[in-house]
Design a protein around this motif. Structure first.
Motif, PDB file in Angstrom:
ATOM      1  N   THR A 209       0.787  -1.436  -0.059  1.00  0.00           N
ATOM      2  CA  THR A 209       0.657  -0.164   0.044  1.00  0.00           C
ATOM      3  C   THR A 209       0.982   1.307  -0.109  1.00  0.00           C
ATOM      4  O   THR A 209       0.722   2.000  -0.514  1.00  0.00           O
ATOM      5  N   ALA A 210       2.182   1.414   0.077  1.00  0.00           N
ATOM      6  CA  ALA A 210       3.622   2.279   0.375  1.00  0.00           C
ATOM      7  C   ALA A 210       3.533   1.933  -1.534  1.00  0.00           C
ATOM      8  O   ALA A 210       4.629   3.653  -1.247  1.00  0.00           O
ATOM      9  N   GLY A 211       3.504   1.607  -2.202  1.00  0.00           N
ATOM     10  CA  GLY A 211       3.930   1.632  -3.347  1.00  0.00           C
ATOM     11  C   GLY A 211       5.189   0.959  -4.030  1.00  0.00           C
ATOM     12  O   GLY A 211       5.178   0.850  -4.789  1.00  0.00           O
ATOM     13  N   GLU A 212       5.149  -0.148  -3.042  1.00  0.00           N
ATOM     14  CA  GLU A 212       6.768  -0.655  -3.505  1.00  0.00           C
ATOM     15  C   GLU A 212       6.157  -2.155  -4.526  1.00  0.00           C
ATOM     16  O   GLU A 212       5.176  -2.525  -3.798  1.00  0.00           O
ATOM     17  N   THR A 213       7.256  -2.067  -4.872  1.00  0.00           N
ATOM     18  CA  THR A 213       6.917  -3.409  -5.762  1.00  0.00           C
ATOM     19  C   THR A 213       8.051  -4.487  -5.503  1.00  0.00           C
ATOM     20  O   THR A 213       8.314  -5.793  -5.157  1.00  0.00           O
ATOM     21  N   ARG A 214       9.515  -4.122  -4.389  1.00  0.00           N
ATOM     22  CA  ARG A 214      10.758  -4.807  -4.296  1.00  0.00           C
ATOM     23  C   ARG A 214       9.959  -4.908  -2.711  1.00  0.00           C
ATOM     24  O   ARG A 214      10.243  -4.103  -2.287  1.00  0.00           O
ATOM     25  N   LEU A 273       5.155  -8.935  -8.066  1.00  0.00           N
ATOM     26  CA  LEU A 273       5.745  -8.156  -6.655  1.00  0.00           C
ATOM     27  C   LEU A 273       7.531  -9.302  -6.721  1.00  0.00           C
ATOM     28  O   LEU A 273       7.693 -10.182  -6.778  1.00  0.00           O
ATOM     29  N   VAL A 274       7.734  -8.808  -6.222  1.00  0.00           N
ATOM     30  CA  VAL A 274       9.665  -9.167  -5.764  1.00  0.00           C
ATOM     31  C   VAL A 274       9.774  -8.662  -4.570  1.00  0.00           C
ATOM     32  O   VAL A 274       9.637  -7.798  -3.780  1.00  0.00           O
ATOM     33  N   THR A 275      10.594 -10.251  -3.836  1.00  0.00           N
ATOM     34  CA  THR A 275      11.134 -10.599  -2.588  1.00  0.00           C
ATOM     35  C   THR A 275      12.924 -10.288  -2.662  1.00  0.00           C
ATOM     36  O   THR A 275      13.067 -11.231  -2.822  1.00  0.00           O
ATOM     37  N   GLU A 276      13.142  -9.708  -1.207  1.00  0.00           N
ATOM     38  CA  GLU A 276      14.825 -10.008  -0.884  1.00  0.00           C
ATOM     39  C   GLU A 276      14.317 -10.283   0.797  1.00  0.00           C
ATOM     40  O   GLU A 276      13.234  -9.212   1.030  1.00  0.00           O
ATOM     41  N   PRO A 323      -1.424   3.058  -6.571  1.00  0.00           N
ATOM     42  CA  PRO A 323      -1.381   2.398  -8.182  1.00  0.00           C
ATOM     43  C   PRO A 323       0.194   2.642  -8.226  1.00  0.00           C
ATOM     44  O   PRO A 323       0.780   3.348  -8.076  1.00  0.00           O
ATOM     45  N   THR A 324       0.638   1.702  -8.645  1.00  0.00           N
ATOM     46  CA  THR A 324       1.924   1.164  -9.681  1.00  0.00           C
ATOM     47  C   THR A 324       1.775   2.354 -11.032  1.00  0.00           C
ATOM     48  O   THR A 324       1.084   2.401 -11.589  1.00  0.00           O
ATOM     49  N   GLY A 327       3.776   1.385 -16.945  1.00  0.00           N
ATOM     50  CA  GLY A 327       5.284   0.657 -16.919  1.00  0.00           C
ATOM     51  C   GLY A 327       6.266   0.192 -16.057  1.00  0.00           C
ATOM     52  O   GLY A 327       7.069  -0.631 -16.788  1.00  0.00           O
ATOM     53  N   VAL A 328       5.450   0.227 -15.110  1.00  0.00           N
ATOM     54  CA  VAL A 328       6.150  -0.153 -14.139  1.00  0.00           C
ATOM     55  C   VAL A 328       6.376  -1.633 -13.802  1.00  0.00           C
ATOM     56  O   VAL A 328       4.385  -1.911 -13.564  1.00  0.00           O
ATOM     57  N   THR A 329       6.476  -2.407 -13.472  1.00  0.00           N
ATOM     58  CA  THR A 329       5.307  -3.965 -13.124  1.00  0.00           C
ATOM     59  C   THR A 329       7.098  -4.864 -12.446  1.00  0.00           C
ATOM     60  O   THR A 329       6.269  -6.134 -12.199  1.00  0.00           O
ATOM     61  N   GLY A 330       7.720  -4.117 -11.950  1.00  0.00           N
ATOM     62  CA  GLY A 330       8.498  -4.479 -10.977  1.00  0.00           C
ATOM     63  C   GLY A 330      10.148  -4.874 -11.044  1.00  0.00           C
ATOM     64  O   GLY A 330      10.471  -4.737 -11.588  1.00  0.00           O
TER      65      GLY A 330
END
Length: 330
Positions: A209-214, A273-276, A323-324, A327-330
């Motif tokens: 919800t903060a807009g993060e994809t990683r 969504l990508v994780t680390e 919203p993402t 053009g941003v997919t992660g």
């Protein structure tokens, strides 16, 4: 001590229920479920989790009386029980975020054990007909197989130990207090709107919800039995309304890894969504699998109705998703 509304005190027709931890993740939906079932409610919470504002929705309801009190305050609890004379008690109040319990074990034992004893002491002045104790699946010994209620109990940390002690206190004292209907609900991983603690699902949703994809998370390989909070509330309410007694697992019977959770949430929000791994989020002691065998639950009150995907979507709907960018997919 606040005065109890006359309509809530000793009224057998509305079967008043006293709920501790009423402002918590499970407490608020349980109060709603009890009201739908025709019960009046004395909603008790001390506000220590910062969630007291969640009870504001009940202020216009004459069938709910909000009392700010600490479960360790035996004098106040005894006075409250004498005045309210509830038909049933649902004891949810506890410190349950495991990292906090491990960091301050004395505080966890103070609330979870001493607080439970104080509730039982207060019940002596006006024994309820039904008593529901919210315990935890963390009481079980480590095992990758689903846990039945008869599975070995051997908690590894202070939280599970404190809850198992609470179960023992209730088992050993219910007969002395004249409480005939005792239910111990061993909750598996409850999730849904209103969780103030950074458990895995709330933390994923916070970052999404903060807009993060990683996403920066801990160990995602462990699997848990996630059960939606509204289903839990409905089942606890059903336990109180029925004549069943004993120990019940409250779970779905399906274990889901953290990796799968991330994929499901990504699917719901339409993001890759990508994780680390954040080493600071990796617990020193972690079960690989914790899953319920819910046969006894299903026989008594039915199976949880909400799928994991639908429950996650409902939890997300209670938040604002950023919203993402195009053009941003992660």
């Amino acid at each position: 001590m606040l005065k109890i509304h006359p309509a809530l005190a000793a009224d057998a027709t509305t079967r008043p229920v006293l709920v501790t931890g009423a402002a918590g993740l499970v407490g608020v939906p349980l109060v709603r479920a009890l009201r739908r079932g025709g019960h009046t409610v004395v909603a008790v919470d001390d506000g220590s989790a910062g969630t007291l504002g969640r009870l504001a929705e009940f202020l216009p309801d004459d069938g709910v009386h909000v009392v700010i009190a600490d479960v360790r305050d035996g004098i106040s609890l005894t006075s409250l029980m004498r005045e309210a004379r509830p038909w049933a008690v649902a004891h949810l109040a506890a410190k349950h975020f495991i990292p906090e319990c491990e960091a301050a074990p004395g505080a966890a034992l103070d609330v979870n054990v001493l607080g439970t004893q104080r509730i039982l002491d207060a019940c002596a002045v006006a024994p309820p007909k039904r008593f529901l104790f919210a315990s935890t699946a963390d009481v079980y010994a480590t095992d990758d197989a689903p846990h039945a209620e008869t599975s070995l109990v051997a908690p590894r940390g202070v939280y599970g130990t404190s809850k198992l002690t609470g179960e023992h206190l209730l088992r050993d004292q219910a007969h002395r207090l004249g409480i005939s209907g005792v239910v111990v609900a061993r909750l598996f991983n409850v999730y849904g709107p209103g969780d103030p603690h950074p458990h895995l699902i709330p933390e994923i949703l916070r970052q999404v919800t903060a807009g993060e994809t990683r996403l920066s998370l801990g160990d995602l390989s462990s699997a848990r039995d996630y059960v939606f909070v509204d289903d839990v509330a409905d089942m606890l309410s059903s336990f109180l309304a029925s004549t069943v007694t004993g120990i019940f697992n409250v779970g779905t019977g399906v274990a889901t890894t953290g990796y799968h959770l991330v994929r499901l949430i990504g699917d719901v929000v339409g993001r890759n969504l990508v994780t680390e791994v954040d080493p600071a989020r990796v617990r020193q002691v972690e079960r690989k699998t914790l899953c319920a065998a819910p046969d006894r639950l299903v026989s008594a009150v039915g199976h949880p109705a909400t799928s994991l995907r639908d429950g996650l979507a409902a939890t997300l709907a209670a938040t604002t998703v950023v919203p993402t960018p195009a053009g941003v997919t992660g």
